[in-house]
Design a protein around this motif. Sequence first.
Motif, PDB file in Angstrom:
ATOM      1  N   LEU A 189       0.815  -1.213   0.000  1.00  0.00           N
ATOM      2  CA  LEU A 189       0.000   0.000   0.000  1.00  0.00           C
ATOM      3  C   LEU A 189       0.852   1.267   0.000  1.00  0.00           C
ATOM      4  N   PRO A 190       0.378   2.324  -0.672  1.00  0.00           N
ATOM      5  CA  PRO A 190       1.095   3.602  -0.623  1.00  0.00           C
ATOM      6  C   PRO A 190       1.077   4.179   0.783  1.00  0.00           C
ATOM      7  N   LYS A 191       2.142   4.902   1.128  1.00  0.00           N
ATOM      8  CA  LYS A 191       2.295   5.382   2.505  1.00  0.00           C
ATOM      9  C   LYS A 191       1.791   6.799   2.738  1.00  0.00           C
ATOM     10  N   GLU A 192       1.217   7.417   1.705  1.00  0.00           N
ATOM     11  CA  GLU A 192       0.839   8.824   1.864  1.00  0.00           C
ATOM     12  C   GLU A 192      -0.513   9.002   2.554  1.00  0.00           C
ATOM     13  N   ASN A 193      -1.070   7.918   3.076  1.00  0.00           N
ATOM     14  CA  ASN A 193      -2.385   7.997   3.714  1.00  0.00           C
ATOM     15  C   ASN A 193      -2.267   8.335   5.198  1.00  0.00           C
ATOM     16  N   LEU A 194      -3.063   9.308   5.631  1.00  0.00           N
ATOM     17  CA  LEU A 194      -3.222   9.620   7.048  1.00  0.00           C
ATOM     18  C   LEU A 194      -4.513   8.952   7.495  1.00  0.00           C
ATOM     19  N   ILE A 195      -4.419   8.005   8.395  1.00  0.00           N
ATOM     20  CA  ILE A 195      -5.601   7.269   8.828  1.00  0.00           C
ATOM     21  C   ILE A 195      -6.362   8.094   9.860  1.00  0.00           C
ATOM     22  N   GLY A 196      -7.547   8.553   9.466  1.00  0.00           N
ATOM     23  CA  GLY A 196      -8.370   9.357  10.365  1.00  0.00           C
ATOM     24  C   GLY A 196      -9.400   8.543  11.110  1.00  0.00           C
ATOM     25  N   VAL A 197      -9.805   7.433  10.500  1.00  0.00           N
ATOM     26  CA  VAL A 197     -10.838   6.574  11.091  1.00  0.00           C
ATOM     27  C   VAL A 197     -10.468   5.120  10.825  1.00  0.00           C
ATOM     28  N   ILE A 198     -10.645   4.278  11.840  1.00  0.00           N
ATOM     29  CA  ILE A 198     -10.488   2.834  11.666  1.00  0.00           C
ATOM     30  C   ILE A 198     -11.836   2.174  11.963  1.00  0.00           C
ATOM     31  N   HIS A 199     -12.215   1.276  11.093  1.00  0.00           N
ATOM     32  CA  HIS A 199     -13.454   0.522  11.268  1.00  0.00           C
ATOM     33  C   HIS A 199     -13.115  -0.963  11.229  1.00  0.00           C
ATOM     34  N   ILE A 200     -13.646  -1.705  12.181  1.00  0.00           N
ATOM     35  CA  ILE A 200     -13.464  -3.158  12.217  1.00  0.00           C
ATOM     36  C   ILE A 200     -14.851  -3.791  12.265  1.00  0.00           C
ATOM     37  N   CYS A 201     -15.131  -4.695  11.344  1.00  0.00           N
ATOM     38  CA  CYS A 201     -16.457  -5.327  11.357  1.00  0.00           C
ATOM     39  C   CYS A 201     -16.334  -6.839  11.480  1.00  0.00           C
ATOM     40  N   ARG A 202     -17.303  -7.414  12.143  1.00  0.00           N
ATOM     41  CA  ARG A 202     -17.284  -8.863  12.390  1.00  0.00           C
ATOM     42  C   ARG A 202     -17.813  -9.657  11.209  1.00  0.00           C
ATOM     43  N   SER A 203     -18.801  -9.113  10.490  1.00  0.00           N
ATOM     44  CA  SER A 203     -19.408  -9.820   9.360  1.00  0.00           C
ATOM     45  C   SER A 203     -19.749 -11.257   9.746  1.00  0.00           C
ATOM     46  N   GLY A 204     -20.595 -11.392  10.749  1.00  0.00           N
ATOM     47  CA  GLY A 204     -20.871 -12.700  11.346  1.00  0.00           C
ATOM     48  C   GLY A 204     -21.487 -13.739  10.440  1.00  0.00           C
ATOM     49  N   ILE A 205     -22.049 -13.336   9.316  1.00  0.00           N
ATOM     50  CA  ILE A 205     -22.594 -14.322   8.389  1.00  0.00           C
ATOM     51  C   ILE A 205     -21.462 -15.061   7.680  1.00  0.00           C
ATOM     52  N   TRP A 206     -20.315 -14.402   7.564  1.00  0.00           N
ATOM     53  CA  TRP A 206     -19.163 -15.022   6.900  1.00  0.00           C
ATOM     54  C   TRP A 206     -18.092 -15.473   7.878  1.00  0.00           C
ATOM     55  N   THR A 207     -18.273 -15.180   9.168  1.00  0.00           N
ATOM     56  CA  THR A 207     -17.285 -15.579  10.164  1.00  0.00           C
ATOM     57  C   THR A 207     -17.979 -16.337  11.296  1.00  0.00           C
ATOM     58  N   PRO A 208     -17.447 -17.482  11.699  1.00  0.00           N
ATOM     59  CA  PRO A 208     -18.158 -18.363  12.631  1.00  0.00           C
ATOM     60  C   PRO A 208     -18.165 -17.885  14.079  1.00  0.00           C
ATOM     61  N   PRO A 209     -19.222 -18.254  14.808  1.00  0.00           N
ATOM     62  CA  PRO A 209     -19.351 -17.847  16.215  1.00  0.00           C
ATOM     63  C   PRO A 209     -18.222 -18.354  17.105  1.00  0.00           C
ATOM     64  N   TRP A 210     -17.644 -19.516  16.772  1.00  0.00           N
ATOM     65  CA  TRP A 210     -16.596 -20.056  17.643  1.00  0.00           C
ATOM     66  C   TRP A 210     -15.297 -19.250  17.573  1.00  0.00           C
ATOM     67  N   LEU A 211     -15.261 -18.252  16.671  1.00  0.00           N
ATOM     68  CA  LEU A 211     -14.091 -17.377  16.599  1.00  0.00           C
ATOM     69  C   LEU A 211     -14.379 -15.975  17.140  1.00  0.00           C
ATOM     70  N   ASP A 212     -15.532 -15.790  17.752  1.00  0.00           N
ATOM     71  CA  ASP A 212     -15.893 -14.462  18.263  1.00  0.00           C
ATOM     72  C   ASP A 212     -14.950 -13.988  19.362  1.00  0.00           C
ATOM     73  N   GLU A 213     -14.494 -14.885  20.212  1.00  0.00           N
ATOM     74  CA  GLU A 213     -13.568 -14.479  21.274  1.00  0.00           C
ATOM     75  C   GLU A 213     -12.246 -14.009  20.679  1.00  0.00           C
ATOM     76  N   ARG A 214     -11.804 -14.673  19.618  1.00  0.00           N
ATOM     77  CA  ARG A 214     -10.560 -14.250  18.957  1.00  0.00           C
ATOM     78  C   ARG A 214     -10.758 -12.892  18.287  1.00  0.00           C
ATOM     79  N   PHE A 215     -11.974 -12.634  17.804  1.00  0.00           N
ATOM     80  CA  PHE A 215     -12.285 -11.331  17.229  1.00  0.00           C
ATOM     81  C   PHE A 215     -12.148 -10.237  18.278  1.00  0.00           C
TER      82      PHE A 215
END
Length: 235
Positions: free
Chosen positions: A171-197
């Motif tokens: 990735l290019p380095k000229e980006n200033l990160i102003g906002v970070i978003h993290i999503c679980r997308s639980g339909i594509w990620t299993p419940p048994w990995l929620d603690e690791r999330f």
Amino acid sequence: MVRSLLTVDWDYFIPSKKEWFFSYIENDKNLTQLWYKRYIKGKLEGENLEKTIKVGKVIKGFWDKIKTQFEFDKNIKIFVSESHKVAYYLAKNFECSEVISFDAHSDLGYGGLPSLDFELNCANWLGKLLKEGIVKRANIVYSPYTFEKPSDFEDFNNLYNIQYYKSVEELPKENLIGVIHICRSGIWTPPWLDERFEKFINELGLPFKKIPLKERKWEVSKLSYADQIFYLNFA
């Protein structure tokens, strides 16, 4: 520097199955019942999904690589949600001109450019940001476990400024990160990995605001025969 939204889908880190890669409606049924169905079906076929669907090695040192590659705004905001469509509102509300997306899916829109005329959803949020001119460029870092390829979105690529990458370091380095978003997308990620999330979120080491996530109870050992019949036939 370019003010950017960094958005990370939990499915970026999880090897999946091709037959699960389709688009699903984000609802309570699909968040948990669908996983019981997949688990039971796998068990009948001799597979223990809890052992075969795990977090991949790509997660190792992820946040350290991000912090090395980018500068964070001193007033950076961090949000955690279920659906990836929340990224649309964050990019718009915080006036980000670029998006850096780590995902197993492009979320540009499936079904070609006409899919951008649909209502906002988890499958077209990035395409809508580009179409509406809210962001000028999309940087998609595909998961090593994705089943997609950039050429699948040729119509979008010809019309908008979309770049595809295979790793953080590209990735290019000229980006200033102003906002970070993290999503679980639980339909594509299993419940048994929620603690690791949850652990993954905390590994960032910065305060965050969580948009209410539904706690998923995963109790396969308590499933009755009737439960299994129900999930197999109606989930």
